[in-house]
Design an enzyme around this catalytic site. Structure first.
Site, PDB file in Angstrom:
ATOM      1  N   GLU A 175     -13.316  -5.544   4.892  1.00  0.00           N
ATOM      2  CA  GLU A 175     -14.168  -4.812   3.962  1.00  0.00           C
ATOM      3  C   GLU A 175     -15.510  -4.439   4.578  1.00  0.00           C
ATOM      4  O   GLU A 175     -16.016  -3.339   4.368  1.00  0.00           O
ATOM      5  CB  GLU A 175     -14.389  -5.619   2.681  1.00  0.00           C
ATOM      6  CG  GLU A 175     -13.157  -5.810   1.826  1.00  0.00           C
ATOM      7  CD  GLU A 175     -12.677  -4.511   1.193  1.00  0.00           C
ATOM      8  OE1 GLU A 175     -11.527  -4.493   0.711  1.00  0.00           O
ATOM      9  OE2 GLU A 175     -13.429  -3.521   1.160  1.00  0.00           O
ATOM     10  N   ASP A 209      -0.521  -1.336   4.206  1.00  0.00           N
ATOM     11  CA  ASP A 209      -0.792   0.100   4.178  1.00  0.00           C
ATOM     12  C   ASP A 209      -1.612   0.703   5.303  1.00  0.00           C
ATOM     13  O   ASP A 209      -1.140   1.522   6.079  1.00  0.00           O
ATOM     14  CB  ASP A 209      -1.407   0.478   2.834  1.00  0.00           C
ATOM     15  CG  ASP A 209      -2.595  -0.386   2.451  1.00  0.00           C
ATOM     16  OD1 ASP A 209      -2.999  -1.236   3.245  1.00  0.00           O
ATOM     17  OD2 ASP A 209      -3.129  -0.195   1.339  1.00  0.00           O
ATOM     18  N   GLU A 248      -5.966   6.616  -4.067  1.00  0.00           N
ATOM     19  CA  GLU A 248      -4.872   6.945  -3.145  1.00  0.00           C
ATOM     20  C   GLU A 248      -4.047   8.160  -3.556  1.00  0.00           C
ATOM     21  O   GLU A 248      -3.627   8.955  -2.701  1.00  0.00           O
ATOM     22  CB  GLU A 248      -3.961   5.723  -2.959  1.00  0.00           C
ATOM     23  CG  GLU A 248      -4.597   4.586  -2.190  1.00  0.00           C
ATOM     24  CD  GLU A 248      -5.536   3.757  -3.048  1.00  0.00           C
ATOM     25  OE1 GLU A 248      -6.387   3.046  -2.473  1.00  0.00           O
ATOM     26  OE2 GLU A 248      -5.434   3.819  -4.299  1.00  0.00           O
TER      27      GLU A 248
END
Length: 647
Positions: A269, A402, A536
């Site tokens: 992050e 992903d 997304e």
């Protein structure tokens, strides 16, 4: 003074004069002091320092450490950090968000090929598992990075700009000629201003806004860093021409962004939001401030790689440099989508610092992944940073996996299509995904299932919906006979994700949707019904519009705008909702920073002309921060010309 008689020593020998006693004691105390002090002039030794330093100053670098409460918090949060790893590793992205220069002639940029050769003959990583004191924390890694930066030529922003094919903001800031499209673009800009103004009013300097309670949220994903929404918004504000707001954000970075925190941060992050956001802001504006902050923070992330394999652990203390794996991760493993989502930012850190250490770290990850066996060619989500072996055979294109795949194709594109290693890995992985995970529902919807040790789980997460755009941007560089097939597959997946939106009462998509027991692109579990302002699906709309100019993608994007306005806009910002299938919505009281960085930016680009951040020059990191394509031949030519002129 009376001395006790010692065996073998005569009485007369004990009768020392007072002056002799004083000299003897002085000599003895000096000798002890000298010997004791000499210990601290020896080479660094963890064992010696452990004897003398207090326990509060040492922290073990152990796999799987971290408090039990932290693990529970991380697991219970539905977010982009946890479920997905990189896109899912912000504790509950729904609850705790967390989740320029004067230069001398610059040395030629470090090439990936040279780095690969260096790694091939290099020695294995050291196993740093002993407790490490805060005084040592980052060890030689930080010293190496700092020293190299201090002695190197600096990156020339002007050379970089001359290597772009087009202006970053286009001819007219990407303003579309069609009035209806421009009106829609202006609406997205108004949404950004509304979200930003309320963040500034109620949560300035905090990581995110809680719009219902009108206060700020800090969370525990950023290790004490603040202002996540500010850093995530810098490039969005600049691209949208909101210069007053951009200048406020820049001033906050200058005066208030303190990188000297001592908390426990998600490596993933911090990299995608803070490092990525600062790099993007620098490349768009040329402000040296953003570059220096990005390099300073990037250096603090290096100790996470101090493992036997060089695979970084997921959590790092930004102050001490100690690292460990998430408490919920299987057997102290590292997460594919986390350690696989560093490449873009780290290559640019090497480019800006002229220090190969960042590129070497991420290339070492690639080297290890190429060595180990992949079940059916697939990459499982959990890898041990100690043994370098897979821990579980769970494969997902959504949470936990992903952005690893996303960064393979984007690494190839960002290298000006010279990184053949990334290209080979990407198309090899895509072939395995098609063979094992891509499915067709009874209703004709194409989706990506998950794979658990050979057994398919017919579930697709919202996070996996980025894959339509990913497969689309990689279509042109596949085998010639497969290019149209890849573009068709990208369109089919994007269509399925759109269906997950249209089949809900709110016209927003759930966190996860299934294709079994009669379900088609709908959530069957209460725990999958929420929407936390995720980007997304809209991301894939934007890419598919750029690639095909099919007007349906803009129409789908406008449907999303209307749904966001109707269901997520509240009095003081935007909030996620707990159930997309209920029209009387319940809000989660969180305006995620990625809503400002990704969702609104992708919508704005969808309604802009293609020359606003053209894909010929830019790739977007997984937080939608645009990073420029590195044209090494151009940069080297520029450096040669500058050298010739100076001579």
């Amino acid at each position: 003074m009376v001395f006790r008689k010692l065996p073998g020593v005569s009485a007369s020998g004990m009768g020392l004069r007072l002056s002799q006693k004083f000299v003897f004691l002085l000599f003895l105390s000096g000798l002890v002091t000298l010997c004791f002090g000499a210990l601290f002039f020896l080479p660094d030794s963890v064992r010696l320092k452990r004897i003398f330093l207090s326990k509060t100053e040492t922290q073990p670098v152990t796999v799987g450490s971290g408090s039990e409460n932290d693990a529970r918090e991380h697991l219970k949060r539905p977010n982009k950090d946890q479920e997905h790893g990189p896109r899912a590793m912000t504790p509950a992205k729904g609850e705790t968000s967390s989740s320029k220069l004067k230069s001398q002639s610059r040395k030629p940029p470090v090439s990936l090929e040279a780095t690969e050769e260096r790694l091939a003959g290099g020695k294995a990583q050291e196993d740093l598992t002993l407790p490490r004191s805060k005084t040592e924390s980052s060890g030689s890694e930080r010293a190496t990075a700092s020293d190299h930066g201090a002695n190197s030529d600096t990156f020339s922003y002007q050379k970089f700009k001359r290597c772009l094919l087009k202006p970053p903001l286009g001819r007219d800031n990407g303003k579309p000629s069609d009035p209806k499209t421009n009106e829609r673009r202006e609406k997205v800009k108004e949404m950004m201003k509304f979200a930003w103004d309320n963040y500034k009013r109620y949560a300035w300097g905090k990581n995110e806004l809680r719009p219902l309670t009108k206060n700020g949220h800090i969370g525990n994903m950023f290790g004490g860093l603040r202002g996540a929404s500010i850093i995530d918004s810098l490039d969005t504000l600049y691209i949208m021409g909101m210069m007053e707001e951009y200048n406020d954000a820049k001033e906050w970075v200058k005066t208030s962004l303190d990188l000297n925190s001592n908390g426990e941060a998600s490596l993933f992050e911090v990299n995608i939001r803070y490092v990525g956001g600062l790099l993007s802001a620098y490349y768009l504006t040329g402000e040296e401030l953003f570059k220096s902050k990005a390099l300073e923070l990037g250096e603090k992330l290096l100790p996470a790689f101090n493992t036997p394999t060089g695979i970084p652990r997921g959590v790092i203390n930004l102050g001490s440099g100690t690292s460990w794996s998430w408490g919920w991760a299987s057997a102290g493993s590292s997460i594919l989508a986390e350690f696989g989502t560093l490449h873009l930012e780290f290559v640019h850190l090497s480019e800006l610092s002229n220090n190969p250490i960042y590129t070497e770290k991420v290339m070492n990850i690639r080297k290890l992944l190429n060595k180990i066996e992949k079940p059916h060619g697939l990459y499982p989500n959990f890898l041990s940073p100690v043994s370098g072996n897979w821990v579980q055979h769970h494969v997902s294109i959504g949470g936990l996996g992903d952005s690893f795949y996303e960064y393979l194709i984007k690494s190839f594109l960002m290298s000006d299509k010279t990184d053949d290693g990334a290209k080979k890995m990407y198309y090899g992985a895509l072939e395995a995904i098609e063979a094992n995970l891509v499915q067709k529902s009874p209703g004709g919807l194409t989706y990506m299932a998950e794979w658990r040790g050979g057994i398919l789980d017919h579930k697709m997460g919202h996070l996996a919906c980025f894959s339509g755009g990913m497969i689309g941007i990689g279509a042109d560089d596949g085998e010639p006979e497969k290019r149209q097939h890849f573009l068709d597959l990208a369109a089919e997946i994007t269509h399925t994700c759109h269906e997950s939106y249209t089949r809900s009462a709110t016209k927003l998509g759930p966190e996860g949707f299934r294709f079994d027991a009669g379900a088609e692109a709908t959530a069957t579990r209460l725990s999958d019904r929420y929407y936390i302002l995720r980007p997304e699906v809209i991301e894939s709309y934007m890419y598919m519009w750029r690639l095909t100019h099919d007007p349906k993608y803009r129409e789908w994007g406008w449907e999303a705008v209307e749904a966001l306005e109707q269901n997520c806009r509240v009095e003081s910002g935007f909030s996620g909702i707990r159930d997309v299938y209920t029209v009387s919505v319940s809000h989660d009281n969180m305006q995620q920073s990625f809503f400002l960085s990704e969702t609104l930016k992708y919508l704005y680009l969808l309604f802009s002309d293609d020359d606003l951040l053209p894909l010929e020059d830019w790739v977007f990191n997984t937080e939608a921060h645009p990073l420029p394509i590195v044209r090494k031949s151009c940069l080297q030519d520029e450096a040669t010309q500058d050298k010739t002129v100076s001579e």
